[in-house]
Design an enzyme around this catalytic site. Structure first.
Site, PDB file in Angstrom:
ATOM      1  N   CYS A  88       0.855  -1.189   0.000  1.00 23.16           N
ATOM      2  CA  CYS A  88       0.000   0.000   0.000  1.00 23.16           C
ATOM      3  C   CYS A  88       0.889   1.237   0.000  1.00 23.16           C
ATOM      4  O   CYS A  88       1.874   1.287   0.740  1.00 23.16           O
ATOM      5  CB  CYS A  88      -0.880  -0.018   1.248  1.00 23.16           C
ATOM      6  N   LEU A  89       0.515   2.224  -0.819  1.00 16.92           N
ATOM      7  CA  LEU A  89       1.308   3.457  -0.877  1.00 16.92           C
ATOM      8  C   LEU A  89       1.331   4.171   0.476  1.00 16.92           C
ATOM      9  O   LEU A  89       2.240   4.949   0.742  1.00 16.92           O
ATOM     10  CB  LEU A  89       0.753   4.393  -1.952  1.00 16.92           C
TER      11      LEU A  89
HETATM   12 NI    NI Z   1      -3.615   1.118  -0.060  1.00 14.77          NI
END
Ligand code: NI
Length: 162
Positions: A88-89
């Site tokens: 996830c970023l």
């Molecule tokens: Ni994410």
């Protein structure tokens, strides 16, 4: 267009529930364009509005098969199961193993407010679920059955650079 700052884990905004989009106007279009620029700049496969501090139900997904703009998405059907790596970023540098449905069908509005349906398997289904969760303040780290250790991360990066 402008790059937006991606919030990372620890920011309370990431845990909040996003509200529906009601105005399909120029402001929304500008936001969607900024989100796409931010997504591609970060080399991600998905981005949800709360990740840039906007608590609205907007998700972008591009797994390499084109960009989906999903506004007010609703999951209509799921089937099967897959177990695989997720990142996830908003959780930089980490990966975990997460079980997801292998097939997802959803409906969403486009940037002009028209409803449409879309479905997908594998990575797309995983990305739909992951991004949808962001709209309800959920991060994959809560549902991962295993987060990769330092050693496993090092091995992953070695394999990927080969
Ligand atoms: Ni994410």
């Amino acid at each position: 267009m402008a790059l937006r700052k991606i919030l990372t884990v620890g920011e309370p905004t990431l845990r909040k529930i996003s509200r529906k989009v009601t105005a399909f106007d120029e402001k929304l279009h500008a936001l969607l364009d900024d989100m796409a620029e931010t997504l591609y700049d970060a080399d991600g496969v998905g981005l949800a509005a709360p990740q840039i501090g906007i608590l609205r139900r907007i998700v972008l997904v591009d797994t390499g098969e084109g960009l989906f703009e999903l506004i007010n998405p609703e999951i209509m059907e799921t089937a099967g199961e897959q177990d695989g790596l997720e990142g996830c970023l908003s959780v930089p540098g980490e990966y975990g193993l997460v079980k997801r449905p292998n097939y997802v069908k959803l409906r969403a509005q486009d940037r002009d407010g028209n409803w449409y349906e879309v479905d997908g398997e594998g990575l797309i289904a995983r990305a739909f679920c992951h991004e949808y969760d962001h709209l309800d303040g959920r991060l994959y780290t809560e549902i991962a059955h295993h987060m990769l250790s330092e050693e496993e991360l090092a091995e992953l990066h070695t394999n990927r650079s080969e």
